[in-house]
Design a protein around this motif. Structure first.
Motif, PDB file in Angstrom:
ATOM      1  N   LYS A 110       0.816  -1.118  -0.043  1.00 50.11           N
ATOM      2  CA  LYS A 110       0.032  -0.064   0.089  1.00 50.11           C
ATOM      3  C   LYS A 110       0.827   1.408   0.159  1.00 50.11           C
ATOM      4  CE  LYS A 110      -4.351   1.947   1.872  1.00 50.11           C
ATOM      5  NZ  LYS A 110      -5.455   2.014   3.079  1.00 50.11           N
ATOM      6  N   LEU A 111       0.681   2.043  -0.830  1.00 44.67           N
ATOM      7  CA  LEU A 111       1.532   3.199  -1.123  1.00 44.67           C
ATOM      8  C   LEU A 111       1.044   4.526  -0.629  1.00 44.67           C
ATOM      9  CD1 LEU A 111       2.135   2.813  -4.983  1.00 44.67           C
ATOM     10  CD2 LEU A 111       3.566   2.172  -3.140  1.00 44.67           C
ATOM     11  N   THR A 112      -0.205   4.779  -0.380  1.00 44.92           N
ATOM     12  CA  THR A 112      -0.809   5.946   0.443  1.00 44.92           C
ATOM     13  C   THR A 112      -1.946   5.475   1.204  1.00 44.92           C
ATOM     14  OG1 THR A 112      -2.354   6.112  -1.514  1.00 44.92           O
ATOM     15  CG2 THR A 112      -0.325   7.398  -1.619  1.00 44.92           C
ATOM     16  N   GLY A 113      -2.179   6.180   2.357  1.00 49.99           N
ATOM     17  CA  GLY A 113      -3.251   6.298   3.307  1.00 49.99           C
ATOM     18  C   GLY A 113      -4.622   6.738   2.736  1.00 49.99           C
ATOM     19  N   PRO A 114      -5.583   6.485   3.760  1.00 50.63           N
ATOM     20  CA  PRO A 114      -6.994   6.992   3.159  1.00 50.63           C
ATOM     21  C   PRO A 114      -6.832   8.555   3.068  1.00 50.63           C
ATOM     22  CG  PRO A 114      -7.052   6.283   5.409  1.00 50.63           C
ATOM     23  CD  PRO A 114      -5.540   6.080   4.799  1.00 50.63           C
ATOM     24  N   ALA A 115      -7.756   9.081   2.194  1.00 51.94           N
ATOM     25  CA  ALA A 115      -8.037  10.465   2.173  1.00 51.94           C
ATOM     26  C   ALA A 115      -8.815  11.029   3.487  1.00 51.94           C
ATOM     27  CB  ALA A 115      -8.728  10.954   0.869  1.00 51.94           C
ATOM     28  N   VAL A 116      -9.681  10.225   4.193  1.00 48.84           N
ATOM     29  CA  VAL A 116     -10.495  10.350   5.215  1.00 48.84           C
ATOM     30  C   VAL A 116      -9.940   9.286   6.333  1.00 48.84           C
ATOM     31  CG1 VAL A 116     -12.554  10.853   6.294  1.00 48.84           C
ATOM     32  CG2 VAL A 116     -12.111  11.566   4.160  1.00 48.84           C
ATOM     33  N   PRO A 117      -9.498   9.437   7.539  1.00 44.72           N
ATOM     34  CA  PRO A 117      -9.071   8.400   8.374  1.00 44.72           C
ATOM     35  C   PRO A 117     -10.450   7.660   8.959  1.00 44.72           C
ATOM     36  CG  PRO A 117      -8.822  10.347   9.305  1.00 44.72           C
ATOM     37  CD  PRO A 117      -9.188  10.757   8.000  1.00 44.72           C
ATOM     38  N   ALA A 118     -10.349   6.531   9.473  1.00 44.45           N
ATOM     39  CA  ALA A 118     -11.619   5.739   9.963  1.00 44.45           C
ATOM     40  C   ALA A 118     -12.235   6.593  11.139  1.00 44.45           C
ATOM     41  CB  ALA A 118     -11.323   4.452  10.263  1.00 44.45           C
ATOM     42  N   ALA A 119     -11.512   7.275  11.854  1.00 45.27           N
ATOM     43  CA  ALA A 119     -12.141   8.016  13.131  1.00 45.27           C
ATOM     44  C   ALA A 119     -12.858   9.082  12.435  1.00 45.27           C
ATOM     45  CB  ALA A 119     -10.935   8.644  13.827  1.00 45.27           C
ATOM     46  N   GLU A 120     -12.787   9.436  11.313  1.00 41.22           N
ATOM     47  CA  GLU A 120     -13.660  10.763  10.813  1.00 41.22           C
ATOM     48  C   GLU A 120     -14.648  10.552   9.875  1.00 41.22           C
ATOM     49  OE1 GLU A 120     -11.052  13.676   9.290  1.00 41.22           O
ATOM     50  OE2 GLU A 120      -9.841  13.542  11.055  1.00 41.22           O
ATOM     51  N   ILE A 121     -14.973   8.992   9.712  1.00 37.41           N
ATOM     52  CA  ILE A 121     -15.834   8.470   8.561  1.00 37.41           C
ATOM     53  C   ILE A 121     -17.381   8.965   9.164  1.00 37.41           C
ATOM     54  CG2 ILE A 121     -16.994   6.726   7.502  1.00 37.41           C
ATOM     55  CD1 ILE A 121     -14.280   7.569   6.443  1.00 37.41           C
ATOM     56  N   GLY A 122     -17.579   8.724  10.614  1.00 29.55           N
ATOM     57  CA  GLY A 122     -18.803   8.846  11.162  1.00 29.55           C
ATOM     58  C   GLY A 122     -19.692   7.653  10.914  1.00 29.55           C
ATOM     59  N   PRO A 123     -20.931   7.845  11.188  1.00 23.91           N
ATOM     60  CA  PRO A 123     -21.943   6.579  11.420  1.00 23.91           C
ATOM     61  C   PRO A 123     -22.013   5.950   9.792  1.00 23.91           C
ATOM     62  CG  PRO A 123     -22.697   8.246  12.686  1.00 23.91           C
ATOM     63  CD  PRO A 123     -21.689   9.072  11.855  1.00 23.91           C
ATOM     64  N   VAL A 124     -21.805   4.596  10.027  1.00 26.98           N
ATOM     65  CA  VAL A 124     -22.417   3.990   8.629  1.00 26.98           C
ATOM     66  C   VAL A 124     -23.227   2.663   9.080  1.00 26.98           C
ATOM     67  CG1 VAL A 124     -21.341   2.119   7.114  1.00 26.98           C
ATOM     68  CG2 VAL A 124     -19.868   4.343   7.704  1.00 26.98           C
ATOM     69  N   ASP A 125     -24.171   2.656   8.186  1.00 20.79           N
ATOM     70  CA  ASP A 125     -25.181   1.674   8.575  1.00 20.79           C
ATOM     71  C   ASP A 125     -25.068   0.341   7.948  1.00 20.79           C
ATOM     72  OD1 ASP A 125     -27.380   3.423   9.812  1.00 20.79           O
ATOM     73  OD2 ASP A 125     -27.090   4.582   7.819  1.00 20.79           O
ATOM     74  N   VAL A 126     -24.469   0.160   6.908  1.00 24.19           N
ATOM     75  CA  VAL A 126     -24.444  -0.947   6.139  1.00 24.19           C
ATOM     76  C   VAL A 126     -22.865  -0.822   5.428  1.00 24.19           C
ATOM     77  CG1 VAL A 126     -25.150  -2.662   4.296  1.00 24.19           C
ATOM     78  CG2 VAL A 126     -26.734  -1.052   5.667  1.00 24.19           C
ATOM     79  N   VAL A 127     -22.204  -2.007   5.575  1.00 23.36           N
ATOM     80  CA  VAL A 127     -20.857  -2.183   4.792  1.00 23.36           C
ATOM     81  C   VAL A 127     -21.006  -3.321   3.675  1.00 23.36           C
ATOM     82  CG1 VAL A 127     -18.552  -3.177   4.811  1.00 23.36           C
ATOM     83  CG2 VAL A 127     -19.204  -1.529   6.467  1.00 23.36           C
ATOM     84  N   LEU A 128     -20.728  -2.880   2.280  1.00 26.66           N
ATOM     85  CA  LEU A 128     -20.777  -3.953   1.438  1.00 26.66           C
ATOM     86  C   LEU A 128     -19.415  -4.341   1.261  1.00 26.66           C
ATOM     87  CD1 LEU A 128     -23.042  -1.877  -1.127  1.00 26.66           C
ATOM     88  CD2 LEU A 128     -23.869  -3.602   0.193  1.00 26.66           C
ATOM     89  N   LEU A 129     -18.962  -5.510   1.538  1.00 27.75           N
ATOM     90  CA  LEU A 129     -17.737  -6.146   1.553  1.00 27.75           C
ATOM     91  C   LEU A 129     -17.857  -7.118   0.597  1.00 27.75           C
ATOM     92  CD1 LEU A 129     -14.860  -6.518   2.818  1.00 27.75           C
ATOM     93  CD2 LEU A 129     -16.065  -8.339   4.348  1.00 27.75           C
ATOM     94  N   SER A 130     -17.093  -6.761  -0.867  1.00 23.54           N
ATOM     95  CA  SER A 130     -16.811  -7.741  -2.020  1.00 23.54           C
ATOM     96  C   SER A 130     -16.228  -9.047  -1.531  1.00 23.54           C
ATOM     97  CB  SER A 130     -16.113  -6.737  -3.055  1.00 23.54           C
ATOM     98  OG  SER A 130     -14.749  -6.632  -2.801  1.00 23.54           O
ATOM     99  N   HIS A 131     -15.157  -8.911  -0.764  1.00 23.87           N
ATOM    100  CA  HIS A 131     -14.755 -10.135  -0.167  1.00 23.87           C
ATOM    101  C   HIS A 131     -13.590  -9.942   1.011  1.00 23.87           C
ATOM    102  CE1 HIS A 131     -11.925  -8.219  -3.138  1.00 23.87           C
ATOM    103  NE2 HIS A 131     -10.920  -9.343  -2.787  1.00 23.87           N
ATOM    104  N   ASP A 132     -13.038 -10.791   1.856  1.00 20.58           N
ATOM    105  CA  ASP A 132     -12.343 -10.512   2.809  1.00 20.58           C
ATOM    106  C   ASP A 132     -10.985 -11.048   2.693  1.00 20.58           C
ATOM    107  OD1 ASP A 132     -13.627 -13.415   3.114  1.00 20.58           O
ATOM    108  OD2 ASP A 132     -12.518 -13.349   4.961  1.00 20.58           O
ATOM    109  N   GLN A 133     -10.987 -11.668   1.385  1.00 20.60           N
ATOM    110  CA  GLN A 133      -9.371 -12.368   1.275  1.00 20.60           C
ATOM    111  C   GLN A 133      -8.371 -11.504   1.370  1.00 20.60           C
ATOM    112  OE1 GLN A 133     -12.269 -13.026  -0.279  1.00 20.60           O
ATOM    113  NE2 GLN A 133     -12.210 -14.959  -1.101  1.00 20.60           N
ATOM    114  N   HIS A 134      -8.348 -10.353   0.596  1.00 24.46           N
ATOM    115  CA  HIS A 134      -7.183  -9.620   0.426  1.00 24.46           C
ATOM    116  C   HIS A 134      -7.137  -8.016   1.095  1.00 24.46           C
ATOM    117  CE1 HIS A 134      -8.009 -11.886  -3.427  1.00 24.46           C
ATOM    118  NE2 HIS A 134      -7.074 -12.786  -2.828  1.00 24.46           N
ATOM    119  N   ALA A 135      -6.215  -7.504   1.304  1.00 23.05           N
ATOM    120  CA  ALA A 135      -5.882  -6.714   2.444  1.00 23.05           C
ATOM    121  C   ALA A 135      -6.134  -5.299   1.667  1.00 23.05           C
ATOM    122  CB  ALA A 135      -4.497  -6.359   2.683  1.00 23.05           C
TER     123      ALA A 135
END
Length: 262
Positions: free
Chosen positions: A53-78
């Motif tokens: 991974k070359l760059t971090g997120p544009a918005v950190p997890a702590a600043e995302i705010g509430p999320v109701d649903v995550v759509l996870l295409s798969h969990d095998q790859h970082a």
């Protein structure tokens, strides 16, 4: 983030925030959705191959705010679910993914291909995705995409890590109309299948756009990792050659993109 309707045109505005890689936060049907959580900083992830991974997120997890649903295409790859992303899942009430992922991660609900679930006013359907060429699953694993539908709102397709134009054609045929498509692109390639990419590239993304008719196309997952073989300038070039440039909406990570979809 909200959905608003233009009373003059009948178009509904969908607001999306591209956080980086495959991670997008968007409002739909009075709920907040997040795709494939990846919040780690630059790092190496060991596995069958090493993903850098070359760059971090544009918005950190702590600043995302509430999320109701995550759509996870798969969990095998970082590059679709990293360490910080796994931690993020613990604070989300509903996580949808593959049946395989549901067997590995507590609290995840798996959707088989064409299986639907109702979440509030939204119908979510799991749709086929292929993370490489035909027969790739023993190496790359099973992945999924999603289609979201709600009365009075545009139909949204989230591709996940899909490389198959044929699968996109099947999805378009089944649903009749897709208004907005979030496509994982970048021509991801770690050398597992020679020149066969693990996600859509510029050429196949343009073909997918043709299959999707006049759907607006939001390309993501083309930056931030070393294994992407193509970047968004080439994608834009391919869309222009295919006379699809007017449908392409390239998001800027960290900035809200408002899309008026009929």
């Amino acid at each position: 983030m909200t959905n608003t309707i233009n009373t003059a045109t009948g178009a509904t505005t969908v607001e999306l925030l591209h956080i980086g890689g495959p991670t997008v936060r968007f409002a739909y049907g009075d709920l907040i959705w997040l795709t494939d959580p990846t919040f780690d900083g630059p790092s190496e992830h060991q596995g069958r191959v090493t993903l850098v991974k070359l760059t971090g997120p544009a918005v950190p997890a702590a600043e995302i705010g509430p999320v109701d649903v995550v759509l996870l295409s798969h969990d095998q790859h970082a590059d679709n679910l990293d360490v910080s992303g796994r931690e993020f899942l613990a604070g989300v009430e509903t996580v949808l993914s593959t049946p395989d992922a549901a067997g590995r991660i507590e609290g995840v609900r798996g959707l088989a291909n064409w299986e639907s679930v109702q979440i509030g006013a939204v119908t979510v359907t799991g749709v086929p995705a292929l993370h490489g060429p035909e027969g790739c699953e023993p190496i790359t694993g099973v992945v999924t995409g999603f289609v979201l539908q709600a009365e009075g709102l545009p139909t949204v397709y989230v591709s996940g890590d899909n490389a198959s134009v044929e699968y996109v054609e099947r999805i378009a045929e089944r649903f009749g109309r897709i208004d907005l498509a979030i496509l994982n692109v970048g021509g991801a390639n770690v050398g597992a299948f020679g020149d066969h990419d693990l996600t859509l590239n510029g050429r196949t993304a343009a073909q997918a756009s043709i299959a999707l008719g006049d759907a607006l196309i939001v390309p993501v997952h083309a930056e931030g990792w070393a294994h992407f073989s193509e970047h968004l300038d080439y994608l834009a070039h391919r869309f222009a050659l295919a006379d699809r440039g007017h449908l392409l909406r390239i998001p800027t990570p960290g900035e809200v993109l408002a899309l008026a979809a009929a």
